[in-house]
Design an enzyme around this catalytic site. Sequence first.
Site, PDB file in Angstrom:
ATOM      1  N   ARG A 184       0.820  -1.220   0.000  1.00 27.77           N
ATOM      2  CA  ARG A 184       0.000   0.000   0.000  1.00 27.77           C
ATOM      3  C   ARG A 184       0.854   1.270   0.000  1.00 27.77           C
ATOM      4  NH1 ARG A 184      -2.908  -3.658  -0.898  1.00 27.77           N
ATOM      5  NH2 ARG A 184      -5.046  -3.979  -0.187  1.00 27.77           N
ATOM      6  N   SER A 230     -10.914  -0.712   2.580  1.00 30.26           N
ATOM      7  CA  SER A 230     -10.212  -0.721   3.876  1.00 30.26           C
ATOM      8  C   SER A 230      -9.841   0.714   4.247  1.00 30.26           C
ATOM      9  CB  SER A 230      -8.914  -1.517   3.788  1.00 30.26           C
ATOM     10  OG  SER A 230      -9.151  -2.836   3.371  1.00 30.26           O
ATOM     11  N   GLU A 283      -5.233   4.091   5.338  1.00 30.48           N
ATOM     12  CA  GLU A 283      -4.875   3.823   3.942  1.00 30.48           C
ATOM     13  C   GLU A 283      -5.507   4.905   3.067  1.00 30.48           C
ATOM     14  OE1 GLU A 283      -5.829  -0.147   2.025  1.00 30.48           O
ATOM     15  OE2 GLU A 283      -6.814   1.191   0.600  1.00 30.48           O
TER      16      GLU A 283
END
Length: 338
Positions: free
Chosen positions: A163, A238, A334
């Site tokens: 990520r 997420s 995120e």
Amino acid sequence: MPIQVIKNQSLKAFNTFGVNEIADSFVEVSNVEELKQALDLGFDHRLILGGGSNVLFAKRFEGLVIRNRILGIRKLEHAENQVVVEVGAGENWHEFVRWCLSSGFGGLENLSLIPGTVGAAPIQNIGAYGVEQDQLFISLEALDLQSGELKTFEKTDCQFDYRHSVFKGTLKGRYCITLVRYRLTTKGHKLNLSYGAVSETLERAGIGDPTIEEVSDAVISIRQSKLPDPAQIGNAGSFFKNPIVPNDLYDQLQRNYSSIPGYKISEDNVKIPAGWLIETCGWKGYRSNGVGIYERHALVLVNHGGGSGSELRALAEKIIESVKGRFGITLIPEVNII
Ligand code: FAD
Ligand code: EPU
């Protein structure tokens, strides 16, 4: 064609949380020339926007939002078992994956149904079900928003990680990605069935030797069973990254919480599912006014309708505090909070 600048544009239709923040100015660009025109407008504060599926607008955007609509897919090289494909950054990611599947090109099937644009895929190095986009990535073109020059980034320049990429790190906000190149297989596809849920879904369907389409279908059905569809419930997937902790902290947690899941990712580190940490703190299904946590997945913050970006940010802060208090782990978003 001169670009059209819209003043006081609501961003509700341009972010998958569906929050109704306003941008002072908003423009859509469909090629590099239009992007350069947008830079010439002279705004100090700019945001490149793709599909808005990984952003949370928590307040008015006092500047220019540039929505990337640069389209086009073309094959560059076709060797015996491989093809190189060049894709405009404004193409929809899942449509691109479908195009690959229908052309018989393998590699991206595990990344089916991820919302957003191709240009945003390298930003956080999107990943799902055992595959990350850097495994297929070759290079990208990006316009330097300071100098107005185009630059090629090879894979090693991008610093891809879980990520993460250089575009989320030292070069954050500096470039607009205009196109991305991937190397895909045309024959002898290397299927990745390492993720338990994918192999189990295929097994249940009685598929022993899956095609790339069948892997894609399995991934789509798993995703649909777990994650809310942004067209129905506002969300950005997420909200936090899964934390990576040293072995000794994980061992210590395991002594107190014998069921804590963890995936060894190196000799020294374990990745813990943030969803488990948040659920264990009792947040799953929580709801306050329009915002909350999805009842089927604790890592997904949701806007049931009418929730604001600042309410979602406040909820995220409460979750961080609660997980930190109980486990001593600081969750890192995120989602890009703007
Ligand atoms: P945006 O939200 O528009 O932008 C994200 C960031 O990238 C912003 O900082 C923006 O400024 C920047 N950016 C966008 N385009 C460009 C560009 N061309 N040049 C420079 N900067 C740019 N992600 C995963 O990795 N795996 C998943 O499995 C996954 N599942 C999801 C499921 C759901 C239901 C949702 C809503 C989201 C999910 N995501 C997942 C997150 C999201 O889809 C990805 O991060 C996606 O790549 C974001 O694309 P976007 O075009 O919507 O980016
Ligand atoms: N879990 C819970 N409670 C929950 C949800 C999850 O305890 O409510 C625990 C379970 O132990 C479960 C584990 O978390 O086995 C993992 O859950 P899941 O398989 O749903 O994956 P995830 O770690 O929550 C990650 C990515 C997703 C990606 C999937 C599949 C991150 C931050 N998220 O989710 O990516 O689709 O794996 O590979 O890495 C995104 O980035 O937006 C995203 C959706």
